[in-house]
Design an enzyme around this catalytic site. Structure first.
Site, PDB file in Angstrom:
ATOM      1  N   LYS A 150       9.829   0.536   0.031  1.00 44.81           N
ATOM      2  CA  LYS A 150      10.564  -0.710   0.277  1.00 44.81           C
ATOM      3  C   LYS A 150      11.543  -1.025  -0.849  1.00 44.81           C
ATOM      4  CE  LYS A 150       6.881  -3.223   0.673  1.00 44.81           C
ATOM      5  NZ  LYS A 150       5.866  -2.186   0.423  1.00 44.81           N
ATOM      6  N   ARG A 190       3.754   8.083  -9.255  1.00 47.73           N
ATOM      7  CA  ARG A 190       4.645   7.102  -9.879  1.00 47.73           C
ATOM      8  C   ARG A 190       3.997   6.507 -11.124  1.00 47.73           C
ATOM      9  NH1 ARG A 190       6.506   1.815  -6.558  1.00 47.73           N
ATOM     10  NH2 ARG A 190       4.427   1.084  -7.102  1.00 47.73           N
ATOM     11  N   ARG A 227       4.108 -11.893   2.793  1.00 47.96           N
ATOM     12  CA  ARG A 227       2.975 -10.963   2.860  1.00 47.96           C
ATOM     13  C   ARG A 227       1.810 -11.522   3.663  1.00 47.96           C
ATOM     14  NH1 ARG A 227       2.314  -7.845  -2.903  1.00 47.96           N
ATOM     15  NH2 ARG A 227       4.224  -6.630  -2.690  1.00 47.96           N
ATOM     16  N   ARG A 274       2.735   2.593 -14.841  1.00 45.31           N
ATOM     17  CA  ARG A 274       2.406   1.301 -14.235  1.00 45.31           C
ATOM     18  C   ARG A 274       0.905   1.127 -14.092  1.00 45.31           C
ATOM     19  NH1 ARG A 274       6.528  -0.046  -9.429  1.00 45.31           N
ATOM     20  NH2 ARG A 274       4.719  -1.285  -8.881  1.00 45.31           N
ATOM     21  N   ARG A 304      -4.959  -2.152  -2.803  1.00 45.31           N
ATOM     22  CA  ARG A 304      -3.714  -2.743  -2.305  1.00 45.31           C
ATOM     23  C   ARG A 304      -3.475  -2.371  -0.843  1.00 45.31           C
ATOM     24  NH1 ARG A 304       0.492  -0.576  -6.285  1.00 45.31           N
ATOM     25  NH2 ARG A 304       1.981  -1.629  -4.930  1.00 45.31           N
TER      26      ARG A 304
END
Length: 191
Positions: free
Chosen positions: A14, A128, A89, A134, A145
């Site tokens: 996204k 990632r 969301r 992260r 998630r």
């Protein structure tokens, strides 16, 4: 005008696609995740609050998120359109967004859902994490998630489909191919 929402599970692309569509359509990409991470980096109170939820793979509370989005949509660069990435969301946030837009006499033009295989998304996000460092992309957090997305955000797909706003696009493949599919989904409405 282009008032768009991008939906899809964590790791579906996204953020990448919002930036590319923003350039093509000439409207700002508004990412709640980017705003949260910027606040985390600056050590703001919002950032510290957001960090606790993000590290656990949970959503930041609606009251904080809604206020932030309302403020962002009121800025001049969003007057002619926007691409929302990461908002709404929840069904409560859908109602809040409806109220925000109605207050300015606007409405959503389209909701684009980016779909992808969940296991491929776990691989993408853990890769990632290694590249970007992260803390919210460990495998356990990614799986949490995904579960939170299924429980809280996936119902938005039905809501927007019922309104005739939803177009689903396969998010797997090379970035330019996904962008082309998204643009095709938008163009199919213009004809």
């Amino acid at each position: 005008m282009s008032r768009l929402v991008l939906l899809g599970p964590p790791g579906a692309g996204k953020g990448t696609q919002a930036k590319l569509l923003s350039e093509r359509l000439g409207v700002p990409a508004i990412s709640t995740g980017d705003i949260f991470r910027a606040n985390v980096a600056r050590g703001t109170e919002l950032g510290r609050t957001a960090q606790r939820y993000m590290d656990a793979g949970e959503y930041v509370p609606d009251a904080v998120t809604n206020a932030m989005v309302r403020d962002r949509l009121a800025q001049p660069d969003a007057a002619e359109g926007f691409i929302l990435d990461g908002y709404p969301r929840t069904t409560d946030q859908v109602r809040e967004l409806d109220e925000m837009l109605a207050g300015s006499g606007a409405k959503l033009d389209r909701v684009l859902e980016i779909t992808a295989d969940p296991e491929e998304l776990v691989r993408r996000l853990t890769r990632r994490a290694g590249i970007e460092g992260r803390s919210d992309d460990t495998e356990d957090v990614v799986r949490t998630r995904q579960q939170v997305y299924l429980e809280q955000t996936a119902p938005l797909v039905s809501t927007y489909a019922e309104r005739g706003l939803l177009r689903s696009v396969d998010g797997l493949g090379e970035v330019p191919a996904v962008t082309a599919r998204l643009l095709d989904a938008l163009a199919s409405d213009a004809g």
